[in-house]
Design a protein around this motif. Structure first.
Motif, PDB file in Angstrom:
ATOM      1  N   ARG A   4       0.854  -1.190   0.000  1.00  0.00           N
ATOM      2  CA  ARG A   4       0.000   0.000   0.000  1.00  0.00           C
ATOM      3  C   ARG A   4       0.888   1.237   0.000  1.00  0.00           C
ATOM      4  N   LEU A   5       0.935   1.919  -1.132  1.00  0.00           N
ATOM      5  CA  LEU A   5       1.730   3.125  -1.261  1.00  0.00           C
ATOM      6  C   LEU A   5       0.876   4.351  -0.963  1.00  0.00           C
ATOM      7  N   TRP A   6       1.489   5.365  -0.414  1.00  0.00           N
ATOM      8  CA  TRP A   6       0.786   6.598  -0.098  1.00  0.00           C
ATOM      9  C   TRP A   6       1.635   7.782  -0.548  1.00  0.00           C
ATOM     10  N   SER A   7       1.004   8.948  -0.611  1.00  0.00           N
ATOM     11  CA  SER A   7       1.678  10.146  -1.094  1.00  0.00           C
ATOM     12  C   SER A   7       1.375  11.336  -0.201  1.00  0.00           C
ATOM     13  N   VAL A   8       2.378  12.162   0.022  1.00  0.00           N
ATOM     14  CA  VAL A   8       2.155  13.412   0.736  1.00  0.00           C
ATOM     15  C   VAL A   8       1.462  14.438  -0.157  1.00  0.00           C
ATOM     16  N   PHE A   9       1.417  14.186  -1.457  1.00  0.00           N
ATOM     17  CA  PHE A   9       0.881  15.150  -2.411  1.00  0.00           C
ATOM     18  C   PHE A   9      -0.580  14.925  -2.779  1.00  0.00           C
ATOM     19  N   THR A  10      -1.086  13.716  -2.588  1.00  0.00           N
ATOM     20  CA  THR A  10      -2.470  13.427  -2.956  1.00  0.00           C
ATOM     21  C   THR A  10      -2.991  12.234  -2.166  1.00  0.00           C
ATOM     22  N   ASP A  11      -4.299  12.223  -1.942  1.00  0.00           N
ATOM     23  CA  ASP A  11      -4.949  11.064  -1.337  1.00  0.00           C
ATOM     24  C   ASP A  11      -5.475  10.113  -2.414  1.00  0.00           C
ATOM     25  N   ASP A  12      -5.499  10.567  -3.663  1.00  0.00           N
ATOM     26  CA  ASP A  12      -6.027   9.787  -4.783  1.00  0.00           C
ATOM     27  C   ASP A  12      -4.879   9.142  -5.551  1.00  0.00           C
ATOM     28  N   ILE A  29       9.414   9.037  -6.396  1.00  0.00           N
ATOM     29  CA  ILE A  29      10.105  10.252  -6.803  1.00  0.00           C
ATOM     30  C   ILE A  29      11.619  10.075  -6.707  1.00  0.00           C
ATOM     31  N   PHE A  30      12.079   9.440  -5.664  1.00  0.00           N
ATOM     32  CA  PHE A  30      13.485   9.073  -5.553  1.00  0.00           C
ATOM     33  C   PHE A  30      13.548   7.566  -5.705  1.00  0.00           C
ATOM     34  N   TYR A  31      14.186   7.102  -6.761  1.00  0.00           N
ATOM     35  CA  TYR A  31      14.191   5.675  -7.081  1.00  0.00           C
ATOM     36  C   TYR A  31      15.590   5.118  -6.908  1.00  0.00           C
ATOM     37  N   GLY A  32      15.787   3.925  -7.371  1.00  0.00           N
ATOM     38  CA  GLY A  32      17.084   3.268  -7.179  1.00  0.00           C
ATOM     39  C   GLY A  32      17.335   3.034  -5.696  1.00  0.00           C
ATOM     40  N   PRO A  33      18.503   3.455  -5.201  1.00  0.00           N
ATOM     41  CA  PRO A  33      18.840   3.188  -3.791  1.00  0.00           C
ATOM     42  C   PRO A  33      17.964   3.958  -2.796  1.00  0.00           C
ATOM     43  N   TYR A  34      17.196   4.939  -3.281  1.00  0.00           N
ATOM     44  CA  TYR A  34      16.348   5.760  -2.406  1.00  0.00           C
ATOM     45  C   TYR A  34      14.874   5.359  -2.459  1.00  0.00           C
ATOM     46  N   ARG A  35      14.567   4.287  -3.156  1.00  0.00           N
ATOM     47  CA  ARG A  35      13.175   3.854  -3.331  1.00  0.00           C
ATOM     48  C   ARG A  35      12.458   3.622  -1.997  1.00  0.00           C
ATOM     49  N   SER A  36      13.084   2.916  -1.093  1.00  0.00           N
ATOM     50  CA  SER A  36      12.431   2.640   0.195  1.00  0.00           C
ATOM     51  C   SER A  36      12.241   3.912   1.006  1.00  0.00           C
ATOM     52  N   LYS A  37      13.162   4.868   0.883  1.00  0.00           N
ATOM     53  CA  LYS A  37      13.004   6.151   1.569  1.00  0.00           C
ATOM     54  C   LYS A  37      11.858   6.945   0.960  1.00  0.00           C
ATOM     55  N   SER A  38      11.655   6.854  -0.353  1.00  0.00           N
ATOM     56  CA  SER A  38      10.500   7.497  -0.989  1.00  0.00           C
ATOM     57  C   SER A  38       9.211   6.966  -0.387  1.00  0.00           C
ATOM     58  N   GLU A  39       9.138   5.667  -0.197  1.00  0.00           N
ATOM     59  CA  GLU A  39       7.948   5.057   0.403  1.00  0.00           C
ATOM     60  C   GLU A  39       7.780   5.509   1.851  1.00  0.00           C
ATOM     61  N   GLU A  40       8.853   5.540   2.597  1.00  0.00           N
ATOM     62  CA  GLU A  40       8.798   5.914   4.012  1.00  0.00           C
ATOM     63  C   GLU A  40       8.285   7.349   4.200  1.00  0.00           C
ATOM     64  N   TYR A  41       8.738   8.262   3.357  1.00  0.00           N
ATOM     65  CA  TYR A  41       8.384   9.672   3.502  1.00  0.00           C
ATOM     66  C   TYR A  41       7.168  10.094   2.676  1.00  0.00           C
ATOM     67  N   GLY A  42       6.580   9.184   1.911  1.00  0.00           N
ATOM     68  CA  GLY A  42       5.404   9.503   1.104  1.00  0.00           C
ATOM     69  C   GLY A  42       5.731  10.204  -0.195  1.00  0.00           C
ATOM     70  N   PHE A  43       6.941  10.015  -0.676  1.00  0.00           N
ATOM     71  CA  PHE A  43       7.356  10.627  -1.933  1.00  0.00           C
ATOM     72  C   PHE A  43       7.105   9.669  -3.101  1.00  0.00           C
ATOM     73  N   VAL A  44       5.847   9.293  -3.211  1.00  0.00           N
ATOM     74  CA  VAL A  44       5.339   8.457  -4.299  1.00  0.00           C
ATOM     75  C   VAL A  44       4.177   9.249  -4.891  1.00  0.00           C
ATOM     76  N   ILE A  45       4.071   9.242  -6.209  1.00  0.00           N
ATOM     77  CA  ILE A  45       3.021  10.046  -6.831  1.00  0.00           C
ATOM     78  C   ILE A  45       2.443   9.295  -8.027  1.00  0.00           C
ATOM     79  N   PRO A  46       1.123   9.323  -8.190  1.00  0.00           N
ATOM     80  CA  PRO A  46       0.531   8.662  -9.357  1.00  0.00           C
ATOM     81  C   PRO A  46       0.673   9.555 -10.593  1.00  0.00           C
ATOM     82  N   ILE A  47       1.210   8.980 -11.657  1.00  0.00           N
ATOM     83  CA  ILE A  47       1.332   9.731 -12.908  1.00  0.00           C
ATOM     84  C   ILE A  47       0.940   8.854 -14.089  1.00  0.00           C
ATOM     85  N   ALA A  48       0.456   9.499 -15.130  1.00  0.00           N
ATOM     86  CA  ALA A  48       0.066   8.791 -16.351  1.00  0.00           C
ATOM     87  C   ALA A  48       1.258   7.999 -16.882  1.00  0.00           C
TER      88      ALA A  48
END
Length: 98
Positions: A4-12, A29-48
């Motif tokens: 379950r991924l979440w984002s600080v930028f949107t609830d949708d 948003i930060f991938y590669g070695p920073y992928r898990s940190k992106s998940e931890e801080y909510g730096f995941v975003i839905p994009i087309a």
């Protein structure tokens, strides 16, 4: 069962943050070695999907420039306003993006 991924930028997480398109990809948003940190801080975003990959101007087609850089800057600004200092951001995510 998927993570379950979440984002600080949107609830949708079902529609593109920029276009509203359904059936989008969830971009770390930060991938590669920073992928898990992106998940931890909510730096995941839905994009087309065309903004995510395979197009010249997509975040993975044009890394650290254009839309990819904009998203990284949004995340860093959010971090500095809600989580910690610029120095802490650099320690966690590797470098300053602003």
């Amino acid at each position: 069962m998927s993570k379950r991924l979440w984002s600080v930028f949107t609830d949708d997480m079902e529609h593109c943050y920029f276009t509203g398109t359904p059936y989008c990809h969830r971009h770390h948003i930060f991938y590669g070695p920073y992928r898990s940190k992106s998940e931890e801080y909510g730096f995941v975003i839905p994009i087309a999907c065309y903004l995510h990959e395979n197009e010249a101007d997509s975040v993975h087609g044009n890394p650290n420039q254009g839309l990819d850089l904009k998203l990284k800057q949004m995340a860093q600004q959010y971090f500095e306003e809600h989580y910690g200092t610029r120095e802490e951001f650099i320690r966690i995510f590797g470098k300053n993006r602003l």
